[in-house]
Design a protein around this motif. Sequence first.
Motif, PDB file in Angstrom:
ATOM      1  N   VAL A  15       2.503  10.027  -3.638  1.00  0.00           N
ATOM      2  CA  VAL A  15       3.867  10.153  -3.087  1.00  0.00           C
ATOM      3  C   VAL A  15       4.147  11.656  -3.032  1.00  0.00           C
ATOM      4  O   VAL A  15       4.179  12.316  -4.066  1.00  0.00           O
ATOM      5  CB  VAL A  15       4.920   9.466  -3.975  1.00  0.00           C
ATOM      6  N   PRO A  16       4.304  12.208  -1.826  1.00  0.00           N
ATOM      7  CA  PRO A  16       4.450  13.662  -1.735  1.00  0.00           C
ATOM      8  C   PRO A  16       5.741  14.164  -2.363  1.00  0.00           C
ATOM      9  O   PRO A  16       6.752  13.451  -2.330  1.00  0.00           O
ATOM     10  CB  PRO A  16       4.438  13.934  -0.232  1.00  0.00           C
ATOM     11  N   GLN A  17       5.675  15.335  -2.940  1.00  0.00           N
ATOM     12  CA  GLN A  17       6.866  15.913  -3.572  1.00  0.00           C
ATOM     13  C   GLN A  17       7.936  16.176  -2.522  1.00  0.00           C
ATOM     14  O   GLN A  17       9.110  15.952  -2.757  1.00  0.00           O
ATOM     15  CB  GLN A  17       6.474  17.214  -4.298  1.00  0.00           C
ATOM     16  N   ARG A  18       7.480  16.637  -1.349  1.00  0.00           N
ATOM     17  CA  ARG A  18       8.436  16.840  -0.264  1.00  0.00           C
ATOM     18  C   ARG A  18       8.195  15.748   0.765  1.00  0.00           C
ATOM     19  O   ARG A  18       7.225  15.774   1.530  1.00  0.00           O
ATOM     20  CB  ARG A  18       8.234  18.231   0.357  1.00  0.00           C
ATOM     21  N   LEU A  19       9.091  14.742   0.731  1.00  0.00           N
ATOM     22  CA  LEU A  19       8.890  13.591   1.612  1.00  0.00           C
ATOM     23  C   LEU A  19       9.531  13.849   2.963  1.00  0.00           C
ATOM     24  O   LEU A  19      10.744  14.019   3.058  1.00  0.00           O
ATOM     25  CB  LEU A  19       9.534  12.359   0.975  1.00  0.00           C
ATOM     26  N   THR A  20       8.714  13.888   3.981  1.00  0.00           N
ATOM     27  CA  THR A  20       9.219  13.964   5.352  1.00  0.00           C
ATOM     28  C   THR A  20       8.630  12.755   6.059  1.00  0.00           C
ATOM     29  O   THR A  20       7.746  12.077   5.519  1.00  0.00           O
ATOM     30  CB  THR A  20       8.735  15.235   6.062  1.00  0.00           C
ATOM     31  N   ARG A  21       9.081  12.521   7.267  1.00  0.00           N
ATOM     32  CA  ARG A  21       8.502  11.405   8.002  1.00  0.00           C
ATOM     33  C   ARG A  21       6.980  11.582   8.108  1.00  0.00           C
ATOM     34  O   ARG A  21       6.222  10.646   7.931  1.00  0.00           O
ATOM     35  CB  ARG A  21       9.148  11.306   9.383  1.00  0.00           C
ATOM     36  N   GLY A  22       6.542  12.817   8.340  1.00  0.00           N
ATOM     37  CA  GLY A  22       5.115  13.094   8.499  1.00  0.00           C
ATOM     38  C   GLY A  22       4.331  12.822   7.220  1.00  0.00           C
ATOM     39  O   GLY A  22       3.294  12.149   7.253  1.00  0.00           O
ATOM     40  N   THR A  23       4.825  13.334   6.068  1.00  0.00           N
ATOM     41  CA  THR A  23       4.067  13.137   4.829  1.00  0.00           C
ATOM     42  C   THR A  23       4.120  11.663   4.401  1.00  0.00           C
ATOM     43  O   THR A  23       3.179  11.152   3.804  1.00  0.00           O
ATOM     44  CB  THR A  23       4.595  14.040   3.685  1.00  0.00           C
ATOM     45  N   TYR A  24       5.224  10.976   4.750  1.00  0.00           N
ATOM     46  CA  TYR A  24       5.333   9.552   4.413  1.00  0.00           C
ATOM     47  C   TYR A  24       4.295   8.751   5.211  1.00  0.00           C
ATOM     48  O   TYR A  24       3.566   7.929   4.657  1.00  0.00           O
ATOM     49  CB  TYR A  24       6.744   9.035   4.716  1.00  0.00           C
ATOM     50  N   VAL A  25       4.208   9.028   6.504  1.00  0.00           N
ATOM     51  CA  VAL A  25       3.258   8.302   7.354  1.00  0.00           C
ATOM     52  C   VAL A  25       1.828   8.585   6.884  1.00  0.00           C
ATOM     53  O   VAL A  25       0.983   7.690   6.842  1.00  0.00           O
ATOM     54  CB  VAL A  25       3.466   8.692   8.840  1.00  0.00           C
ATOM     55  N   LYS A  26       1.577   9.833   6.457  1.00  0.00           N
ATOM     56  CA  LYS A  26       0.246  10.198   5.970  1.00  0.00           C
ATOM     57  C   LYS A  26      -0.107   9.383   4.717  1.00  0.00           C
ATOM     58  O   LYS A  26      -1.211   8.868   4.578  1.00  0.00           O
ATOM     59  CB  LYS A  26       0.234  11.696   5.652  1.00  0.00           C
ATOM     60  N   MET A  27       0.861   9.245   3.815  1.00  0.00           N
ATOM     61  CA  MET A  27       0.623   8.461   2.598  1.00  0.00           C
ATOM     62  C   MET A  27       0.330   7.004   2.954  1.00  0.00           C
ATOM     63  O   MET A  27      -0.576   6.382   2.404  1.00  0.00           O
ATOM     64  CB  MET A  27       1.849   8.544   1.691  1.00  0.00           C
ATOM     65  N   ARG A  28       1.108   6.448   3.902  1.00  0.00           N
ATOM     66  CA  ARG A  28       0.932   5.044   4.278  1.00  0.00           C
ATOM     67  C   ARG A  28      -0.423   4.805   4.946  1.00  0.00           C
ATOM     68  O   ARG A  28      -0.899   3.677   4.993  1.00  0.00           O
ATOM     69  CB  ARG A  28       2.050   4.597   5.234  1.00  0.00           C
ATOM     70  N   ALA A  29      -1.025   5.887   5.474  1.00  0.00           N
ATOM     71  CA  ALA A  29      -2.310   5.730   6.164  1.00  0.00           C
ATOM     72  C   ALA A  29      -3.492   5.687   5.188  1.00  0.00           C
ATOM     73  O   ALA A  29      -4.620   5.384   5.583  1.00  0.00           O
ATOM     74  CB  ALA A  29      -2.491   6.878   7.159  1.00  0.00           C
ATOM     75  N   LEU A  30      -3.243   5.956   3.897  1.00  0.00           N
ATOM     76  CA  LEU A  30      -4.338   5.892   2.916  1.00  0.00           C
ATOM     77  C   LEU A  30      -4.808   4.446   2.769  1.00  0.00           C
ATOM     78  O   LEU A  30      -4.025   3.508   3.012  1.00  0.00           O
ATOM     79  CB  LEU A  30      -3.835   6.382   1.545  1.00  0.00           C
ATOM     80  N   PRO A  31      -6.067   4.225   2.328  1.00  0.00           N
ATOM     81  CA  PRO A  31      -6.514   2.846   2.084  1.00  0.00           C
ATOM     82  C   PRO A  31      -5.586   2.162   1.077  1.00  0.00           C
ATOM     83  O   PRO A  31      -5.064   2.816   0.160  1.00  0.00           O
ATOM     84  CB  PRO A  31      -7.914   3.021   1.486  1.00  0.00           C
ATOM     85  N   ALA A  32      -5.376   0.845   1.237  1.00  0.00           N
ATOM     86  CA  ALA A  32      -4.379   0.109   0.444  1.00  0.00           C
ATOM     87  C   ALA A  32      -4.523   0.339  -1.057  1.00  0.00           C
ATOM     88  O   ALA A  32      -3.531   0.482  -1.771  1.00  0.00           O
ATOM     89  CB  ALA A  32      -4.470  -1.371   0.766  1.00  0.00           C
ATOM     90  N   ARG A  33      -5.780   0.378  -1.553  1.00  0.00           N
ATOM     91  CA  ARG A  33      -5.912   0.478  -3.021  1.00  0.00           C
ATOM     92  C   ARG A  33      -5.603   1.879  -3.528  1.00  0.00           C
ATOM     93  O   ARG A  33      -5.414   2.075  -4.714  1.00  0.00           O
ATOM     94  CB  ARG A  33      -7.297  -0.020  -3.472  1.00  0.00           C
ATOM     95  N   ARG A  34      -5.509   2.864  -2.619  1.00  0.00           N
ATOM     96  CA  ARG A  34      -5.234   4.242  -3.062  1.00  0.00           C
ATOM     97  C   ARG A  34      -3.770   4.626  -2.917  1.00  0.00           C
ATOM     98  O   ARG A  34      -3.331   5.618  -3.482  1.00  0.00           O
ATOM     99  CB  ARG A  34      -6.106   5.222  -2.276  1.00  0.00           C
TER     100      ARG A  34
END
Length: 259
Positions: free
Chosen positions: A64-83
Amino acid sequence: MTTITVTQECGPLRVEVVRSVRVSPHVQRVTFAGADLDRLHWRGFDQWVRLFLPSDDPASLDHVPQRLTRGTYVKMRALPARRRPSVRSYTLRSWRPEVRELDVDFVVHGESGVAGPWSVSARPGDRAVMLDQGCGWTAPDAGWILLVADETGMPAVLGILRDLPRTVRGVALIEVPDLADAQQVDHPEGISVEWLVRGADQPPGRPVLAELALRDLPAADRHAFAVGESGLATGVRRHLVRDRGWGRGDVTFCGYWKR
Ligand SMILES: Cc1cc2nc3c(=O)[nH]c(=O)nc-3n(C[C@H](O)[C@H](O)[C@H](O)COP(=O)(O)OP(=O)(O)OC[C@H]3O[C@@H](n4cnc5c(N)ncnc54)[C@H](O)[C@@H]3O)c2cc1C
């Protein structure tokens, strides 16, 4: 695509479990603490959060990024489910700033899902992250209020009752699977709070919708708020707008989960 509201007002709040207690047959209350809660902007009413919970990989919360923007949120959601962490929506049940403790009431609904089972097994020190989403309740200028919920909407309705001006009148219909799940309510004197028990063979929403159909409702100066299982929320709105002639703007509704 994501519809998440990314608020930088207080940013992601990293919290730890202090305790987890079964307060009634279907409600597990998890109390959170942590220095980040100094940044919590408490709004009361039905204030809710996106709650990030660890997947099988305990390090997933670190994504979970320290600075949550739409971009960093979408990047986190793109990680494999178990990560990546799992995300669910929860209402803030109560806040005690003097001890910096925050309660969330989780409905216990069996083995399926993430958040329900997580709440039951949560231990002191377990980590989570919260992202404030504000309130769904927008303080309508009405003297008479109808509040309708199932057990998942109970924290929202109890929060609204707690924080409404004491002069407001109305009715709250709260449906629970067991009368023992009913909680103490701090509410305006002019609002009658009524608990309805759903039978094991009944779909969510059936008892409150049946009760609502029997009620006399005021002709003006009114507003309704209905939250819970999707059929309950849409059923209340349909009944009020189609059968009772209420304006669409007179009803706030939100499906909290789908059967
Ligand atoms: C704004 C908002 C506020 C909310 N506040 C709260 C709150 O304070 N407390 C709360 O408990 N819930 C609340 N909810 C509902 C909660 O987000 C959902 O119930 C969520 O699906 C639970 O996640 P889960 O991981 O346990 O189950 P999921 O992984 O989402 O679902 C797994 C399975 O369980 C079923 N399921 C999910 N919830 C329930 C339930 N309650 N009863 C029976 N079956 C269920 C699903 O249909 C699915 O089949 C809120 C929802 C919203 C949108």
